[in-house]
Design a protein around this motif. Sequence first.
Motif, PDB file in Angstrom:
ATOM      1  N   ALA A 235       0.835  -1.199   0.000  1.00 21.26           N
ATOM      2  CA  ALA A 235       0.000   0.000   0.000  1.00 21.26           C
ATOM      3  C   ALA A 235       0.872   1.253   0.000  1.00 21.26           C
ATOM      4  O   ALA A 235       1.943   1.293   0.597  1.00 21.26           O
ATOM      5  CB  ALA A 235      -0.917  -0.010   1.215  1.00 21.26           C
ATOM      6  N   LYS A 236       0.385   2.284  -0.723  1.00 21.52           N
ATOM      7  CA  LYS A 236       1.087   3.562  -0.787  1.00 21.52           C
ATOM      8  C   LYS A 236       0.119   4.693  -0.460  1.00 21.52           C
ATOM      9  O   LYS A 236      -1.105   4.533  -0.593  1.00 21.52           O
ATOM     10  CB  LYS A 236       1.680   3.771  -2.182  1.00 21.52           C
ATOM     11  CG  LYS A 236       2.904   2.907  -2.483  1.00 21.52           C
ATOM     12  CD  LYS A 236       3.536   3.328  -3.803  1.00 21.52           C
ATOM     13  CE  LYS A 236       4.827   2.557  -4.079  1.00 21.52           C
ATOM     14  NZ  LYS A 236       5.477   2.997  -5.326  1.00 21.52           N
ATOM     15  N   PRO A 237       0.632   5.836  -0.040  1.00 18.89           N
ATOM     16  CA  PRO A 237      -0.250   6.981   0.211  1.00 18.89           C
ATOM     17  C   PRO A 237      -1.046   7.338  -1.049  1.00 18.89           C
ATOM     18  O   PRO A 237      -0.564   7.166  -2.177  1.00 18.89           O
ATOM     19  CB  PRO A 237       0.716   8.099   0.608  1.00 18.89           C
ATOM     20  CG  PRO A 237       1.909   7.379   1.140  1.00 18.89           C
ATOM     21  CD  PRO A 237       2.027   6.124   0.333  1.00 18.89           C
TER      22      PRO A 237
ATOM     23  N   ALA B 268      -4.399   1.873  -1.570  1.00 20.89           N
ATOM     24  CA  ALA B 268      -4.085   3.265  -1.258  1.00 20.89           C
ATOM     25  C   ALA B 268      -4.445   3.538   0.199  1.00 20.89           C
ATOM     26  O   ALA B 268      -5.467   3.047   0.703  1.00 20.89           O
ATOM     27  CB  ALA B 268      -4.854   4.212  -2.178  1.00 20.89           C
ATOM     28  N   VAL B 269      -3.611   4.334   0.846  1.00 22.69           N
ATOM     29  CA  VAL B 269      -3.801   4.668   2.258  1.00 22.69           C
ATOM     30  C   VAL B 269      -4.182   6.135   2.363  1.00 22.69           C
ATOM     31  O   VAL B 269      -3.552   7.002   1.732  1.00 22.69           O
ATOM     32  CB  VAL B 269      -2.527   4.381   3.075  1.00 22.69           C
ATOM     33  CG1 VAL B 269      -2.744   4.746   4.544  1.00 22.69           C
ATOM     34  CG2 VAL B 269      -2.122   2.921   2.939  1.00 22.69           C
ATOM     35  N   ALA B 270      -5.210   6.409   3.150  1.00 25.06           N
ATOM     36  CA  ALA B 270      -5.647   7.786   3.383  1.00 25.06           C
ATOM     37  C   ALA B 270      -6.144   7.908   4.813  1.00 25.06           C
ATOM     38  O   ALA B 270      -6.721   6.966   5.375  1.00 25.06           O
ATOM     39  CB  ALA B 270      -6.745   8.183   2.399  1.00 25.06           C
ATOM     40  N   THR B 271      -5.907   9.092   5.406  1.00 26.71           N
ATOM     41  CA  THR B 271      -6.314   9.356   6.790  1.00 26.71           C
ATOM     42  C   THR B 271      -7.240  10.555   6.818  1.00 26.71           C
ATOM     43  O   THR B 271      -7.009  11.553   6.119  1.00 26.71           O
ATOM     44  CB  THR B 271      -5.090   9.626   7.674  1.00 26.71           C
ATOM     45  OG1 THR B 271      -4.227   8.487   7.631  1.00 26.71           O
ATOM     46  CG2 THR B 271      -5.504   9.876   9.121  1.00 26.71           C
TER      47      THR B 271
ATOM     48  N   GLY C 255      -7.687   1.002   1.032  1.00 28.71           N
ATOM     49  CA  GLY C 255      -8.638   0.426   0.080  1.00 28.71           C
ATOM     50  C   GLY C 255      -8.052   0.347  -1.313  1.00 28.71           C
ATOM     51  O   GLY C 255      -7.049   1.013  -1.636  1.00 28.71           O
ATOM     52  N   ASP C 256      -8.659  -0.481  -2.141  1.00 29.57           N
ATOM     53  CA  ASP C 256      -8.212  -0.644  -3.519  1.00 29.57           C
ATOM     54  C   ASP C 256      -8.660   0.568  -4.338  1.00 29.57           C
ATOM     55  O   ASP C 256      -9.849   0.902  -4.389  1.00 29.57           O
ATOM     56  CB  ASP C 256      -8.793  -1.928  -4.113  1.00 29.57           C
ATOM     57  CG  ASP C 256      -8.290  -3.162  -3.380  1.00 29.57           C
ATOM     58  OD1 ASP C 256      -7.190  -3.097  -2.807  1.00 29.57           O
ATOM     59  OD2 ASP C 256      -8.999  -4.181  -3.376  1.00 29.57           O
TER      60      ASP C 256
ATOM     61  N   ASP D 294     -10.626  12.859  -7.637  1.00 28.10           N
ATOM     62  CA  ASP D 294     -11.095  12.205  -8.856  1.00 28.10           C
ATOM     63  C   ASP D 294     -10.706  10.725  -8.811  1.00 28.10           C
ATOM     64  O   ASP D 294      -9.987  10.209  -9.679  1.00 28.10           O
ATOM     65  CB  ASP D 294     -10.497  12.883 -10.094  1.00 28.10           C
ATOM     66  CG  ASP D 294     -11.130  12.388 -11.381  1.00 28.10           C
ATOM     67  OD1 ASP D 294     -12.216  11.778 -11.313  1.00 28.10           O
ATOM     68  OD2 ASP D 294     -10.530  12.602 -12.464  1.00 28.10           O
ATOM     69  N   ALA D 295     -11.169  10.043  -7.814  1.00 31.65           N
ATOM     70  CA  ALA D 295     -10.886   8.620  -7.584  1.00 31.65           C
ATOM     71  C   ALA D 295     -11.726   8.173  -6.397  1.00 31.65           C
ATOM     72  O   ALA D 295     -12.347   9.003  -5.712  1.00 31.65           O
ATOM     73  CB  ALA D 295      -9.402   8.387  -7.311  1.00 31.65           C
ATOM     74  N   TRP D 296     -11.758   6.882  -6.151  1.00 30.30           N
ATOM     75  CA  TRP D 296     -12.418   6.355  -4.965  1.00 30.30           C
ATOM     76  C   TRP D 296     -11.767   5.024  -4.604  1.00 30.30           C
ATOM     77  O   TRP D 296     -11.030   4.443  -5.409  1.00 30.30           O
ATOM     78  CB  TRP D 296     -13.925   6.185  -5.180  1.00 30.30           C
ATOM     79  CG  TRP D 296     -14.336   5.300  -6.328  1.00 30.30           C
ATOM     80  CD1 TRP D 296     -14.329   5.609  -7.651  1.00 30.30           C
ATOM     81  CD2 TRP D 296     -14.830   3.955  -6.244  1.00 30.30           C
ATOM     82  NE1 TRP D 296     -14.775   4.558  -8.417  1.00 30.30           N
ATOM     83  CE2 TRP D 296     -15.100   3.519  -7.571  1.00 30.30           C
ATOM     84  CE3 TRP D 296     -15.088   3.080  -5.194  1.00 30.30           C
ATOM     85  CZ2 TRP D 296     -15.591   2.258  -7.872  1.00 30.30           C
ATOM     86  CZ3 TRP D 296     -15.590   1.812  -5.488  1.00 30.30           C
ATOM     87  CH2 TRP D 296     -15.831   1.413  -6.808  1.00 30.30           C
ATOM     88  N   VAL D 297     -12.010   4.568  -3.390  1.00 30.04           N
ATOM     89  CA  VAL D 297     -11.439   3.299  -2.927  1.00 30.04           C
ATOM     90  C   VAL D 297     -12.564   2.427  -2.401  1.00 30.04           C
ATOM     91  O   VAL D 297     -13.605   2.913  -1.948  1.00 30.04           O
ATOM     92  CB  VAL D 297     -10.371   3.504  -1.827  1.00 30.04           C
ATOM     93  CG1 VAL D 297      -9.195   4.314  -2.368  1.00 30.04           C
ATOM     94  CG2 VAL D 297     -10.982   4.154  -0.591  1.00 30.04           C
TER      95      VAL D 297
END
Length: 294
Positions: A56-58, A74-77, A139-140, A181-184
């Motif tokens: 996983a990457k930011p 993808a990692v998000a906080t 999440g993917d 402009d993306a989603w997981v």
Amino acid sequence: MYRFLLTPRWWGINLFVVLAIPFCVFMGTWQLGRFEDRVQSHEQAEKQPDPSTRAAKPLDELLPVDKVTSGRPAVATGTYADQFLVPGRELEDRQGFYVLNMLRTDTGKALPVVRGWLPGSATDARVPPAPEGEVTVTGDLQASENTHSDGVDVRGGLPGGQVGMISAATLVNLVPYDVYDAWVTLPEAEAGGTGGAMKPVPAAAPEGSGLDLKAFQNLGYTGEWFVFAAFVLFMWFRLVRREAEAVRDIALGLVPEEPGPAAEDTAPVSEGAPKDAPEDPSSPDYDVASTPVR
């Protein structure tokens, strides 16, 4: 014999053929190139490891989403904000809906997060609440949906709190903040049982990366364009042959003359005499033998 090819009518036919055949060949070659590109992308995708198994990457390092980064973890906080339901989504041959929450990050933008899928109708559905406080999600990564994506509802008129398409262009009109402009999609149920009733939504392969129906449509269009080119050439030869045969028949005098109008009876009729009047017995042409006896 072929001088008719220089007539104005045949100049138009010849010009059409000269332009139509290269155009059909160009379009067929272009469609064939599209099919070959899809085949090559499919082969490259098979050689690559499963995106979901990679580290996983930011989130910001994987944007913008392309065929390489699509499906990567993808990692998000951030903290969860608005929640929407996405109706009309199928999973394991069952109809249901996605539970979509907006994750507001420190950048000020929000990342759409599909927390899971629930069966049934999205109207009056009981949805597990999102975790409170700051959370870190992995999440993917997926590209924004468009009108050609599976399950998208573009008819409009959905009840409040529902959206038909997961895209920044749609969500930015529903929330007071910017949207990535993306989603997981979360690969597992949320910890603590909050989303235990929901099923994870598997990541979809990026568009144009596999041998799907569109790829074989390109191959079919390739054959159609080449058939069109062959048909135009065949019809041109057929018209030329027919015209040449007609010119030869005229030169040999084999074309029958059209029959003229039937000869009409031009015998003079005395003016003033009725058409069916009896003949005059004093006439020298009067035939006594043919006169009926009364």
